[in-house]
Write an enzyme that holds these catalytic residues in place. Structure first.
Site, PDB file in Angstrom:
ATOM      1  N   GLU A   1     -35.279 -39.635 -27.039  1.00 14.15           N
ATOM      2  CA  GLU A   1     -33.981 -39.604 -26.278  1.00 14.15           C
ATOM      3  C   GLU A   1     -33.142 -39.140 -27.632  1.00 14.15           C
ATOM      4  OE1 GLU A   1     -34.160 -43.453 -24.808  1.00 14.15           O
ATOM      5  OE2 GLU A   1     -32.790 -44.258 -26.314  1.00 14.15           O
TER       6      GLU A   1
ATOM      7  N   CYS B   1     -26.676 -38.030 -31.502  1.00 14.08           N
ATOM      8  CA  CYS B   1     -27.553 -39.061 -31.892  1.00 14.08           C
ATOM      9  C   CYS B   1     -28.893 -38.817 -31.637  1.00 14.08           C
ATOM     10  CB  CYS B   1     -27.109 -40.450 -31.421  1.00 14.08           C
ATOM     11  SG  CYS B   1     -28.287 -41.752 -31.827  1.00 14.08           S
TER      12      CYS B   1
ATOM     13  N   CYS C   1     -41.125 -46.853 -32.929  1.00 13.03           N
ATOM     14  CA  CYS C   1     -40.747 -46.979 -34.435  1.00 13.03           C
ATOM     15  C   CYS C   1     -41.794 -48.338 -34.735  1.00 13.03           C
ATOM     16  CB  CYS C   1     -39.301 -47.394 -34.590  1.00 13.03           C
ATOM     17  SG  CYS C   1     -38.763 -47.868 -36.133  1.00 13.03           S
TER      18      CYS C   1
ATOM     19  N   CYS D   1     -38.078 -54.249 -35.580  1.00 12.30           N
ATOM     20  CA  CYS D   1     -36.524 -55.087 -35.384  1.00 12.30           C
ATOM     21  C   CYS D   1     -36.526 -55.580 -34.231  1.00 12.30           C
ATOM     22  CB  CYS D   1     -35.506 -54.058 -35.837  1.00 12.30           C
ATOM     23  SG  CYS D   1     -35.547 -53.270 -37.364  1.00 12.30           S
TER      24      CYS D   1
ATOM     25  N   CYS E   1     -34.223 -54.500 -31.301  1.00 15.51           N
ATOM     26  CA  CYS E   1     -34.153 -53.098 -30.762  1.00 15.51           C
ATOM     27  C   CYS E   1     -34.971 -52.658 -29.858  1.00 15.51           C
ATOM     28  CB  CYS E   1     -34.405 -52.428 -32.362  1.00 15.51           C
ATOM     29  SG  CYS E   1     -34.478 -50.447 -32.267  1.00 15.51           S
TER      30      CYS E   1
ATOM     31  N   GLY F   1     -36.692 -44.348 -33.884  1.00 13.32           N
ATOM     32  CA  GLY F   1     -37.335 -43.970 -35.098  1.00 13.32           C
ATOM     33  C   GLY F   1     -36.585 -44.244 -36.237  1.00 13.32           C
TER      34      GLY F   1
ATOM     35  N   CYS G   1     -29.877 -47.521 -29.023  1.00 15.55           N
ATOM     36  CA  CYS G   1     -31.386 -47.068 -29.755  1.00 15.55           C
ATOM     37  C   CYS G   1     -32.764 -47.261 -28.802  1.00 15.55           C
ATOM     38  CB  CYS G   1     -31.430 -47.728 -31.181  1.00 15.55           C
ATOM     39  SG  CYS G   1     -33.019 -47.433 -31.852  1.00 15.55           S
TER      40      CYS G   1
HETATM   41  N1  SAH Z   1     -34.218 -46.686 -37.642  1.00 13.33           N
HETATM   42  C1  SAH Z   1     -33.063 -46.501 -38.230  1.00 13.33           C
HETATM   43  C2  SAH Z   1     -32.080 -45.715 -37.234  1.00 13.33           C
HETATM   44  C3  SAH Z   1     -32.321 -46.072 -35.943  1.00 13.33           C
HETATM   45  S1  SAH Z   1     -31.500 -47.407 -35.341  1.00 13.33           S
HETATM   46  C4  SAH Z   1     -32.219 -47.959 -38.364  1.00 13.33           C
HETATM   47  O1  SAH Z   1     -32.730 -48.728 -37.909  1.00 13.33           O
HETATM   48  O2  SAH Z   1     -31.256 -47.853 -39.286  1.00 13.33           O
HETATM   49  C5  SAH Z   1     -29.811 -46.804 -35.548  1.00 13.33           C
HETATM   50  C6  SAH Z   1     -28.879 -48.473 -35.605  1.00 13.33           C
HETATM   51  O3  SAH Z   1     -28.809 -48.849 -34.412  1.00 13.33           O
HETATM   52  C7  SAH Z   1     -29.478 -49.246 -36.737  1.00 13.33           C
HETATM   53  O4  SAH Z   1     -28.297 -49.759 -37.477  1.00 13.33           O
HETATM   54  C8  SAH Z   1     -30.040 -50.254 -35.662  1.00 13.33           C
HETATM   55  O5  SAH Z   1     -30.058 -51.506 -36.451  1.00 13.33           O
HETATM   56  C9  SAH Z   1     -28.877 -50.224 -34.600  1.00 13.33           C
HETATM   57  N2  SAH Z   1     -29.617 -50.976 -33.358  1.00 13.33           N
HETATM   58  C10 SAH Z   1     -30.615 -51.048 -32.677  1.00 13.33           C
HETATM   59  N3  SAH Z   1     -30.652 -51.650 -31.813  1.00 13.33           N
HETATM   60  C11 SAH Z   1     -29.699 -52.033 -31.740  1.00 13.33           C
HETATM   61  C12 SAH Z   1     -29.066 -53.143 -30.714  1.00 13.33           C
HETATM   62  N4  SAH Z   1     -29.811 -53.392 -29.379  1.00 13.33           N
HETATM   63  N5  SAH Z   1     -27.654 -53.193 -30.664  1.00 13.33           N
HETATM   64  C13 SAH Z   1     -26.793 -52.776 -31.566  1.00 13.33           C
HETATM   65  N6  SAH Z   1     -27.279 -52.006 -32.547  1.00 13.33           N
HETATM   66  C14 SAH Z   1     -28.814 -51.980 -32.417  1.00 13.33           C
HETATM   67 FE1  SF4 Z   2     -35.654 -51.242 -36.509  1.00 16.88          FE
HETATM   68 FE2  SF4 Z   2     -34.373 -48.447 -36.399  1.00 16.88          FE
HETATM   69 FE3  SF4 Z   2     -36.870 -48.849 -35.822  1.00 16.88          FE
HETATM   70 FE4  SF4 Z   2     -35.129 -49.815 -34.134  1.00 16.88          FE
HETATM   71  S1  SF4 Z   2     -35.391 -47.656 -34.749  1.00 16.88           S
HETATM   72  S2  SF4 Z   2     -37.170 -51.209 -35.006  1.00 16.88           S
HETATM   73  S3  SF4 Z   2     -33.521 -50.599 -35.546  1.00 16.88           S
HETATM   74  S4  SF4 Z   2     -36.003 -49.330 -37.949  1.00 16.88           S
END
Ligand code: SAH
Ligand code: SF4
Length: 343
Positions: free
Chosen positions: A90, A103, A110, A114, A117, A160, A334
């Site tokens: 997306e 974005c 991924c 996390c 996420c 990702g 994300c």
């Molecule tokens: N993988 C990379 C980039 C993609 S995620 C990273 O983790 O940085 C982009 C941002 O969205 C990251 O800062 C991530 O921690 C945040 N994010 C992911 N899920 C989220 C959620 N449910 N609420 C708020 N921020 C979130």
């Molecule tokens: Fe973590 Fe970013 Fe991957 Fe989501 S996209 S699992 S926030 S590293």
């Protein structure tokens, strides 16, 4: 061959193999990245037979938009794309002031896991090719072209981990940055990483003008590991050391991202710890209340607690902005739309 997977040099080499005149590569490159043609028929300055050859050799449709959702104010659009192997990714367009920020995704799923996420919850499917990353931008650029607008900024914050797919991500940025093609300035891009230390150092050594954001989210390793399992591999000290190295190499400011989760990482005490750890670092904290996801119990912080968090940081001399939850109604967090389709 997916046409957007070719860089300028490889397109030039290919057309030389085809015995085409030297300017042919330039014509195609400009067609793709200046005029945003997305099918061979649109290259009307080329002969019919050449267009037929292009249609036979090149694939223009490796990512297909299948669904979109607009926010009620129409300022945010999220599009779901289907890849040739059936995976879905997306990309989101956010219009704000004069900016039109995209974005985009760098992987399907991924591997970093996390817990909060939506993409992390679906696991890793595969890396995107550079062309699959580029094509998300071209799709929206065409859409905006019809409105006589263009993409002003790109954040690699979709599905990702960009630094897990380092080479393809950088190749995509280079392609979009090419002065003879799409020509979007390096400073218009922001890469967000979960904190992969070797890649942060590599990025620093390459001295790119692209902005760097680090998903920190916690000031103690215990809390961070419970949210971001990759913290077991690269802890906060190691990440901050890599950031210092990046700043020394580039002179550029780092952004730290922080998803504020009620009772987890939003206490004034946490902000004080954060301020202590970031002291003297050329940085900025970008905090956003958590976007709730299906697979995680945590809740967004309240507005009051978010503002208190910001105040502690700012009193300690660390600049902080609280981003409001734009796009939350369209699940613009994300991986959230793709997650709802694949699960
Ligand atoms: N993988 C990379 C980039 C993609 S995620 C990273 O983790 O940085 C982009 C941002 O969205 C990251 O800062 C991530 O921690 C945040 N994010 C992911 N899920 C989220 C959620 N449910 N609420 C708020 N921020 C979130
Ligand atoms: Fe973590 Fe970013 Fe991957 Fe989501 S996209 S699992 S926030 S590293």
């Amino acid at each position: 061959m997916f046409i957007y997977d070719l860089n300028h040099a490889s397109l030039t080499a290919l057309l030389k193999e085809w015995d085409e005149p030297a300017y042919r590569a330039q014509q195609i490159w400009q067609g793709l990245y200046r005029h945003l043609y997305n099918s061979p028929e649109q290259f009307t300055d080329l002969s019919k037979s050449f267009r037929a050859r292009m249609a036979g050799e090149f694939d223009f449709k490796s990512i297909q938009p299948t669904r979109y959702v607009d926010s009620s104010d129409k300022q945010t659009r999220k599009t779901l794309f289907k890849l040739q192997d059936g995976n879905v990714i997306e990309a989101v367009l956010m219009r704000y002031d004069k900016r039109r920020t995209l974005c985009i995704s760098t992987q399907a799923g991924c591997a970093m896991g996390c817990v909060f996420c939506a993409t992390g919850q679906m696991g890793f499917k595969r890396h995107l090719s550079s062309g699959e990353i580029v094509a998300q931008v071209i799709y929206y650029a065409r859409m905006l072209q019809e409105e006589h607008q263009n993409v002003t900024n790109i954040v690699l914050m979709g599905m990702g981990e960009p630094f897990h797919n380092y080479d393809n991500t950088m190749a995509a940025i280079d392609r979009l940055n090419d002065a003879e093609g799409y020509n979007l300035g390096a400073r218009r891009f922001t890469i967000s990483t979960v904190g992969l230390v070797p890649q942060i150092k590599r990025f620093a050594d390459e001295k790119r003008q692209v902005n760097l954001a680090i998903s920190l989210h916690a000031a103690s390793d215990k809390t961070r590991t419970s949210m971001l399992p990759v913290n077991k591999k690269y802890n906060i000290d190691e990440i901050l050391d890599a950031c210092r190295y990046y700043i020394a190499q580039t002179g550029r400011r780092v952004t730290f991202e922080w998803a504020l989760i009620n009772g987890v990482n939003d206490a004034p005490e946490e902000a004080r710890n954060l301020a202590a750890r970031l002291k003297g670092l050329l940085c900025h904290v970008n905090a956003i209340p958590l976007n709730p996801t299906q697979g995680y119990q945590g809740e967004a912080t309240t507005r009051e607690r978010a503002l208190a968090f910001k105040q502690v940081l700012e009193r300690a001399g660390i600049p902080c902005t609280i981003r409001m939850r734009r796009g939350i109604e369209i699940q613009a967090g994300c991986g959230q739309l793709a997650g709802s389709v694949t699960s």
